[in-house]
Design a protein around this motif. Structure first.
Motif, short mmCIF file in Angstrom:
data_model
loop_
_atom_site.label_atom_id
_atom_site.label_comp_id
_atom_site.label_asym_id
_atom_site.label_seq_id
_atom_site.Cartn_x
_atom_site.Cartn_y
_atom_site.Cartn_z
N VAL A 179 97.10 32.69 41.93
CA VAL A 179 97.37 32.65 43.36
C VAL A 179 96.65 33.83 43.99
O VAL A 179 96.51 34.89 43.38
CB VAL A 179 98.88 32.72 43.67
CG1 VAL A 179 99.58 31.45 43.20
CG2 VAL A 179 99.53 33.95 43.02
N ALA A 180 96.18 33.66 45.23
CA ALA A 180 95.40 34.72 45.85
C ALA A 180 95.56 34.72 47.37
O ALA A 180 95.81 33.68 47.99
CB ALA A 180 93.92 34.59 45.49
N LEU A 181 95.37 35.90 47.94
CA LEU A 181 95.28 36.12 49.38
C LEU A 181 93.94 36.79 49.63
O LEU A 181 93.64 37.83 49.03
CB LEU A 181 96.42 37.02 49.87
CG LEU A 181 96.33 37.51 51.32
CD1 LEU A 181 96.58 36.36 52.31
CD2 LEU A 181 97.33 38.65 51.57
N ASP A 182 93.11 36.21 50.50
CA ASP A 182 91.79 36.81 50.74
C ASP A 182 91.78 37.66 52.01
O ASP A 182 92.78 37.75 52.74
CB ASP A 182 90.70 35.73 50.76
CG ASP A 182 90.80 34.73 51.90
OD1 ASP A 182 91.29 35.08 52.99
OD2 ASP A 182 90.38 33.56 51.70
N ALA A 183 90.65 38.29 52.26
CA ALA A 183 90.54 39.24 53.36
C ALA A 183 90.67 38.60 54.73
O ALA A 183 90.91 39.29 55.73
CB ALA A 183 89.21 39.99 53.27
N ASN A 184 90.54 37.28 54.79
CA ASN A 184 90.72 36.55 56.05
C ASN A 184 92.15 36.07 56.24
O ASN A 184 92.45 35.36 57.20
CB ASN A 184 89.76 35.36 56.12
CG ASN A 184 88.31 35.80 56.23
OD1 ASN A 184 87.97 36.66 57.03
ND2 ASN A 184 87.44 35.22 55.40
N GLY A 185 93.02 36.45 55.31
CA GLY A 185 94.43 36.07 55.42
C GLY A 185 94.75 34.69 54.91
O GLY A 185 95.84 34.18 55.14
N VAL A 273 104.03 32.37 39.33
CA VAL A 273 103.51 33.50 40.09
C VAL A 273 103.34 33.02 41.53
O VAL A 273 103.02 31.85 41.77
CB VAL A 273 102.18 34.05 39.54
CG1 VAL A 273 102.38 34.73 38.20
CG2 VAL A 273 101.11 32.98 39.46
N ALA A 274 103.58 33.94 42.46
CA ALA A 274 103.44 33.60 43.86
C ALA A 274 102.98 34.82 44.64
O ALA A 274 103.29 35.96 44.27
CB ALA A 274 104.77 33.08 44.43
#
Length: 315
Positions: A179-185, A273-274
């Motif tokens: 799971v991921a969060l990128d720089a653009n939200g 995972v979250a």
């Protein structure tokens, strides 16, 4: 913007005594390699979708996890693989189930997501799609390992003597996910698995089912699960966590813990995972262990197989 990444290699972790120190060290090194691959994408401003694919690819190629090379055998002694990926910014998704020849099913799932329609392909149709996309196609035997052969033999014996229900998570299950969060939200999630050892041919679990084993929605969370897939499907675990955040106002931790508690009532091994919209990471599980890892904002790589978490240096 904050960037965040977490992975799991399945809650089917072996008891510590069943692998050598060298094997445990290699498994942890592969978790760290997976994190570094995904983080490299995020650090360069890449998308969360590309980051989770990069992380899962490493685990699909590792002998230590039940996905890609190292996947479980079904009852016929073959490998049938499931995978999915979801983009939280658009809710676009791609998934494949019961495929037999795609070296890296997560990449095929992403290619299908970019095509846009259909969302899910099964069996030979999935293999054929991947081939037309120019992805690596292998013989089914490529996925086999000696450890999985022993697991199949063990489960066949358990089936004969009526003790299949007593098998450990390591004998039965295993999944990988990111799971991921990128720089653009934007959020994304991906999951890949060989299912469970000695599963009936054609059985499909939660990993390729959007809303169950895989879910991502911007502003809420991205989730990848591991465990007895039939229950993840019944409870729509990924969507349930996102809904508890969006409608009940729960924190990511509260929502994830509640979801795992629901599964625990059925006495099944489960984990996930979250990552939240703010970059918060959780990795709850109820089994003896769960292969897992994450990168903290200071760039430190954290991995674990059982209770103890180990810092593996900088990304």
């Amino acid at each position: 913007m904050t960037i965040a990444l977490a992975i799991h290699g399945g809650c089917g972790t072996l008891p510590k005594a069943e692998m050598t120190d060298a094997e445990w060290a290699e498994a942890k090194a592969h978790l760290a390699k997976s994190l570094r691959a995904g983080w490299a994408v995020l650090a360069k401003g890449g998308s969360a979708v590309d980051a989770v694919e990069a992380a899962v690819l490493v685990m699909e190629d590792s002998v230590h996890f039940n996905a890609g090379h190292g996947a479980a055998f079904n009852a016929d002694g073959e490998h049938e693989l499931d995978a999915s990926i979801m983009d939280g910014s658009t809710l676009a998704a791609g998934a494949l189930c019961a495929v037999k020849r795609i070296r890296n099913p997560v990449s095929a799932a992403k290619a299908l997501m970019h095509r846009g329609d259909p969302l899910l392909l099964t069996g030979p149709a999935g293999d054929a799609f991947a081939q037309t996309e120019g992805l690596d196609i292998v013989e089914n035997e490529y996925f086999s390992t000696e450890r999985r052969r022993k697991n199949l033999a063990s489960m066949k014996i358990r089936e004969l003597v009526g003790t299949a229900g007593e098998a450990s998570e390591a004998e039965k299950h295993g999944t990988v996910g990111a799971v991921a969060l990128d720089a653009n939200g934007h959020l994304a999630a991906a999951t890949s698995t060989g299912g469970y050892t000695n599963k009936p041919p054609g059985r499909v679990g939660d990993s390729p089912i959007i809303g169950a084993g895989t879910y991502a929605r911007d502003g809420r969370c991205a989730v990848s699960g591991t465990g007895k897939g039939e229950f993840f499907i019944r409870y729509c675990i990924g969507h349930e966590i996102a809904s508890l955040i969006g409608y009940a106002g729960l924190s990511l931790k509260e929502a994830a813990d509640r979801a795992i508690a629901e599964l625990t009532q059925h006495k099944i091994g489960a984990g996930l995972v979250a990552v939240g919209a703010d970059g918060t990471i959780v990795a709850p599980y109820n089994s003896e262990g769960m292969y897992r890892g994450w990168v903290t904002p200071d760039g430190l790589v954290h991995v674990a197989t059982h209770a103890d978490v180990e810092v593996m240096g900088q990304v």
